[in-house]
Design a protein around this motif. Structure first.
Motif, PDB file in Angstrom:
ATOM      1  N   SER A  29       0.692  -1.222  -0.177  1.00  0.00           N
ATOM      2  CA  SER A  29      -0.116  -0.089   0.054  1.00  0.00           C
ATOM      3  C   SER A  29       0.993   1.221   0.055  1.00  0.00           C
ATOM      4  CB  SER A  29      -1.034  -0.133   1.121  1.00  0.00           C
ATOM      5  OG  SER A  29      -0.431   0.055   2.465  1.00  0.00           O
ATOM      6  N   LEU A  30       1.902   1.292   0.584  1.00  0.00           N
ATOM      7  CA  LEU A  30       2.891   2.354   0.545  1.00  0.00           C
ATOM      8  C   LEU A  30       3.493   2.622  -0.733  1.00  0.00           C
ATOM      9  CD1 LEU A  30       4.466   2.013   3.958  1.00  0.00           C
ATOM     10  CD2 LEU A  30       2.656   3.310   3.559  1.00  0.00           C
ATOM     11  N   SER A  31       4.157   1.401  -1.260  1.00  0.00           N
ATOM     12  CA  SER A  31       5.015   1.430  -2.552  1.00  0.00           C
ATOM     13  C   SER A  31       3.761   2.008  -3.624  1.00  0.00           C
ATOM     14  CB  SER A  31       5.595   0.389  -2.819  1.00  0.00           C
ATOM     15  OG  SER A  31       4.744  -0.778  -3.215  1.00  0.00           O
ATOM     16  N   PHE A  53      10.263   9.846  -6.189  1.00  0.00           N
ATOM     17  CA  PHE A  53       9.141   8.829  -5.764  1.00  0.00           C
ATOM     18  C   PHE A  53       9.642   7.406  -6.300  1.00  0.00           C
ATOM     19  CE2 PHE A  53       6.438  12.674  -6.024  1.00  0.00           C
ATOM     20  CZ  PHE A  53       5.970  12.793  -4.482  1.00  0.00           C
ATOM     21  N   ARG A  54      10.184   7.164  -7.225  1.00  0.00           N
ATOM     22  CA  ARG A  54      10.455   5.800  -7.629  1.00  0.00           C
ATOM     23  C   ARG A  54      11.533   5.211  -6.643  1.00  0.00           C
ATOM     24  NH1 ARG A  54       6.818   3.424 -11.262  1.00  0.00           N
ATOM     25  NH2 ARG A  54       6.390   4.911 -12.886  1.00  0.00           N
ATOM     26  N   ARG A  55      12.527   5.909  -6.514  1.00  0.00           N
ATOM     27  CA  ARG A  55      13.432   5.568  -5.414  1.00  0.00           C
ATOM     28  C   ARG A  55      12.830   5.243  -4.105  1.00  0.00           C
ATOM     29  NH1 ARG A  55      18.002   9.731  -6.997  1.00  0.00           N
ATOM     30  NH2 ARG A  55      18.882   8.607  -8.849  1.00  0.00           N
ATOM     31  N   ALA A  56      12.023   6.250  -3.594  1.00  0.00           N
ATOM     32  CA  ALA A  56      11.353   5.933  -2.353  1.00  0.00           C
ATOM     33  C   ALA A  56      10.612   4.707  -2.374  1.00  0.00           C
ATOM     34  CB  ALA A  56      10.220   7.217  -1.933  1.00  0.00           C
ATOM     35  N   HIS A  82       8.708  14.736   1.207  1.00  0.00           N
ATOM     36  CA  HIS A  82       7.433  14.754   0.519  1.00  0.00           C
ATOM     37  C   HIS A  82       6.942  13.233   0.915  1.00  0.00           C
ATOM     38  CE1 HIS A  82       4.831  15.795  -2.872  1.00  0.00           C
ATOM     39  NE2 HIS A  82       4.060  15.429  -2.301  1.00  0.00           N
ATOM     40  N   SER A  83       7.925  12.148   0.450  1.00  0.00           N
ATOM     41  CA  SER A  83       7.518  10.830   0.411  1.00  0.00           C
ATOM     42  C   SER A  83       7.265  10.226   1.978  1.00  0.00           C
ATOM     43  CB  SER A  83       8.717  10.106  -0.074  1.00  0.00           C
ATOM     44  OG  SER A  83       9.052  10.259  -1.540  1.00  0.00           O
TER      45      SER A  83
END
Ligand code: 8DG
Ligand code: MN
Ligand code: MN
Length: 365
Positions: A29-31, A53-56, A82-83
């Motif tokens: 759900s987070l990813s 965002f992709r890295r996070a 932000h992430s």
């Protein structure tokens, strides 16, 4: 009584390519929330934000257990303000308002549908939206001129947006294998992309074609494509030549992560027996990428085309920043060697012209 201070419960290496990441992980759900924001940033051509965002998302996919509190994430790499805010919201409420707003926004949905047409990129989709085109029906009704790729993409939209299964990939592998070995005995076909990573579905099927004798791969693409076409297996194809040696930036200096191999973007027509067509249909369309590489570059091409896109990007960043090497789908260079070779050439030239004194090498060998 003193409360035990909560510290980071997880450790994760800095680069995504240094981590073991499984297909099924503990924090979907987070990813998913972060991936949606990455997707939105990509659709709005904000690449910096998209990569962040992709890295996070990749960090969360690599964690060995479910996250229950943001405090567990302290000290982990790639998690910006932000992430973390998004993660906090999802942990607290089960959703994040920014994600929900984006997911339901007209622009996001229109960009997604329009760029979901093969041959349509974000620039085109954005232009159409400004012209009031938000969906396929509006596109079909408008008098918009489509190029050959976009027309094929629109014609086969439903099929191409159905996931390709592993069984489809295997059956296409057999077809390509048959074509290649009957036309070029000894030539090799390798399934790559997401299926090589073990995914069970994909948006296309990717192949590398090569021949164990350097140079013998020449002419392979044209022959294979003509054969496939003659069998009625192609709904669309666009082949581009290898431009590695003649490219402006020359070998070893690729300007982007697009490589310069001879390639074919195709849409295959698979009939019953080769796939399971949708109910009431005799065949279905499937996207296929064919890439031809000389055997000397095969290893780099295989690494480069296995993906994922973020993994490749991180591997190149790691090579550059941590190893002073330059990795592409064509080669791996030691940058210090390249610089020193350059200095040596400059010195040879300078000395032979007796105009300048030698310059020293930048990096001792
Ligand atoms: P999917 O098809 O299952 O959805 O995922 P995928 O197989 O990982 O993605 P892909 O879009 O088919 O791309 C496969 C890999 O090929 C990807 O990691 C990046 C790599 N690749 C190159 N050069 C190029 C290029 O010029 N264009 C594209 N699209 N991919 C390239 O090495
Ligand atoms: Mn693929
Ligand atoms: Mn592909």
């Amino acid at each position: 009584e003193e409360k035990e201070e909560e510290t980071c419960s997880f450790t994760v290496p800095n680069y995504a390519c240094q981590r073991r990441t499984q297909l099924h992980h503990h924090n979907p759900s987070l990813s998913d929330a972060l991936t949606l924001l990455a997707e939105n940033a990509e659709l709005n051509e904000d690449d910096g934000r998209a990569v962040a965002f992709r890295r996070a998302a990749a960090v969360l996919k690599a964690l060995p257990a479910e996250v229950t509190s943001v405090s567990q994430l302290k000290g982990l790499p790639c998690l910006g303000e932000h992430s973390l805010r998004v993660i906090k919201d999802v942990l607290k409420d089960g959703s994040c308002s920014e994600v929900e707003t984006t997911k339901h926004s007209q622009r996001f949905n229109a960009l997604k549908v329009l760029t979901g047409i093969f041959g349509v990129g974000v620039k085109t989709a954005d232009r159409w939206i400004r012209d009031g085109i938000f969906n396929l029906q509006q596109l079909r009704e408008s008098q918009t001129t489509l190029n050959r790729a976009q027309q094929a993409g629109l014609d086969h939209y439903e099929d191409l947006n159905q996931p390709v299964t592993r069984a489809d990939a295997d059956s296409i592998t057999e077809i390509v294998q048959e074509a290649v070995s009957s036309l070029f005995p000894g030539a090799q076909v390798t399934l790559t992309g997401g299926f090589r990573r073990g995914k069970m579905t994909g948006h296309d099927v990717d192949f590398l074609l090569t021949h164990p004798e350097e140079g013998r791969e020449e002419g392979l693409m044209d022959k294979v494509v003509s054969w496939l076409d003659s069998q009625g297996l192609l709904l669309y194809q666009k082949t581009s030549r290898n431009s590695y040696l003649e490219s402006r930036d020359g070998p070893g200096r690729p300007s982007s992560n697009m490589d310069r191999f001879e390639r074919c973007f195709a849409i295959f027509k698979l009939s019953r027996g080769q796939t399971s067509p949708p109910a009431g249909h005799q065949w279905r369309a499937v996207r296929v990428d064919l890439v031809v590489t000389p055997i000397s570059q095969f290893a780099f091409a295989l690494l480069g085309w296995t993906g994922s896109k973020l993994f490749e990007r991180e591997l190149r960043r790691w090579a550059g920043h941590e190893k002073a090497m330059s990795l592409s789908s064509h080669a791996l260079f030691d940058k210090t060697q390249v610089i020193n070779t350059l200095f040596r050439e400059i010195n040879m030239w300078n000395c032979s012209n007796h105009t300048r004194s030698p310059v020293s090498e930048a990096i001792p060998e």
